[in-house]
Design a protein around this motif. Structure first.
Motif, PDB file in Angstrom:
ATOM      1  N   SER A   1      40.242  30.327  38.950  1.00  0.00           N
ATOM      2  CA  SER A   1      41.416  30.766  39.701  1.00  0.00           C
ATOM      3  C   SER A   1      42.144  31.831  38.903  1.00  0.00           C
ATOM      4  O   SER A   1      42.042  31.894  37.685  1.00  0.00           O
ATOM      5  CB  SER A   1      42.364  29.599  39.947  1.00  0.00           C
TER       6      SER A   1
ATOM      7  N   GLU B   1      46.034  33.312  38.419  1.00  0.00           N
ATOM      8  CA  GLU B   1      47.433  33.051  38.735  1.00  0.00           C
ATOM      9  C   GLU B   1      48.303  34.160  38.157  1.00  0.00           C
ATOM     10  O   GLU B   1      48.224  34.456  36.977  1.00  0.00           O
ATOM     11  CB  GLU B   1      47.875  31.702  38.180  1.00  0.00           C
TER      12      GLU B   1
ATOM     13  N   THR C   1      48.533  32.841  43.514  1.00  0.00           N
ATOM     14  CA  THR C   1      47.341  32.187  42.978  1.00  0.00           C
ATOM     15  C   THR C   1      46.156  32.512  43.878  1.00  0.00           C
ATOM     16  O   THR C   1      46.236  32.363  45.099  1.00  0.00           O
ATOM     17  CB  THR C   1      47.534  30.654  42.914  1.00  0.00           C
TER      18      THR C   1
ATOM     19  N   THR D   1      42.353  31.397  44.383  1.00  0.00           N
ATOM     20  CA  THR D   1      41.299  30.438  44.054  1.00  0.00           C
ATOM     21  C   THR D   1      40.022  30.896  44.755  1.00  0.00           C
ATOM     22  O   THR D   1      40.060  31.839  45.553  1.00  0.00           O
ATOM     23  CB  THR D   1      41.672  29.017  44.531  1.00  0.00           C
TER      24      THR D   1
END
Length: 195
Positions: A7, A9, A69, A71
C-alpha cells in the motif's frame, strides 16, 4: 508518505501544515489586536478570537487526520469530515490540475476518472509534497493529464466538463445571493420597526 505492505499512504507535508496553521494563528492574533486597539467594541475581540481558535483547531485536526491511501484494491481518501473509498480498478485516467481561486491562490487536485470520464474521486493534494503526488500518480499506473494550470474553475470546466461543481464555476453567486438576502432582511426589519 510510506509504503505499507503493498500500500502507499500519503500524508500532508508537515512544513506546509505548520506554515498554514502559523499563518492562521498570526492572522487571528492580528485581527483581535486590531479590534482591541481600534474603535471597534471590545466585546468583539473574544468572539473573533473564539472563531479563529475553532478554525485553527479544525485545521489542526484536518492536518492530522488527512491521508490518501492506495492499496492493491482501492483508493481511500480521508479528511476532517470525509472518508471516501473507491475501487482502484475503476480508475482509468487521472487529471492533475491547479485551479486558481478568486483570491488568487491555486488549489491543486487530482481527479480520478472512470471509463466514462466521470470523476470517481477528487483528491485535494495542495498540502502534499509534490514528489509524493508524483509517486501516487505513478503507482496508479494509468494515463495522466497534467499537471495543468487553469485561471479559474470555469476555464477548467471548458477542458474537462462536469468535474467541478456549479458553485466552483460561479464562485461569486453564493456570496452575492447571501448579501442580497441579508440586505432584504435588513430592509424588512427597518421598515417593520419604523412603523
Amino acid at each position: 508518505m510510506r509504503d505499507v505492505q503493498g500500500s502507499l499512504e500519503l500524508r500532508p507535508g508537515s512544513r506546509t501544515g505548520l506554515i498554514m496553521l502559523t499563518a492562521a494563528a498570526v492572522s487571528g492574533v492580528g485581527i483581535v489586536a486590531a479590534i482591541l486597539v481600534g474603535d471597534a467594541p471590545t466585546v468583539f475581540a473574544p468572539i473573533v478570537g473564539g472563531v479563529w481558535a475553532v478554525l485553527i483547531a479544525l485545521g489542526t485536526v484536518a492536518f492530522l487526520t488527512s491521508s490518501v491511501t492506495l492499496t492493491p484494491h482501492e483508493v481511500v481518501v480521508r479528511g476532517l469530515f470525509i472518508r471516501q473509498r473507491r475501487s482502484r480498478s475503476g480508475v482509468v485516467r487521472v487529471v492533475r490540475a491547479t485551479i486558481h481561486l478568486p483570491n488568487g491562490v491555486g488549489s491543486e487536485s487530482l481527479f480520478l476518472l472512470d471509463a466514462h470520464g466521470q470523476s470517481l474521486i477528487r483528491v485535494n493534494v495542495g498540502g502534499y509534497k509534490r514528489e509524493d503526488v508524483d509517486r501516487l500518480v505513478e503507482a496508479l499506473g494509468v494515463p495522466c493529464d497534467g499537471p495543468n494550470y487553469f485561471a479559474s474553475a470555469k476555464e477548467f470546466d471548458k477542458t474537462y466538463p462536469g468535474l467541478v461543481s456549479r458553485v466552483e464555476r460561479h464562485p461569486y453567486r453564493i456570496p452575492l445571493a447571501i448579501a442580497g438576502f441579508v440586505a432584504i432582511a435588513v430592509v424588512i426589519v427597518l421598515l417593520a420597526t419604523a412603523s
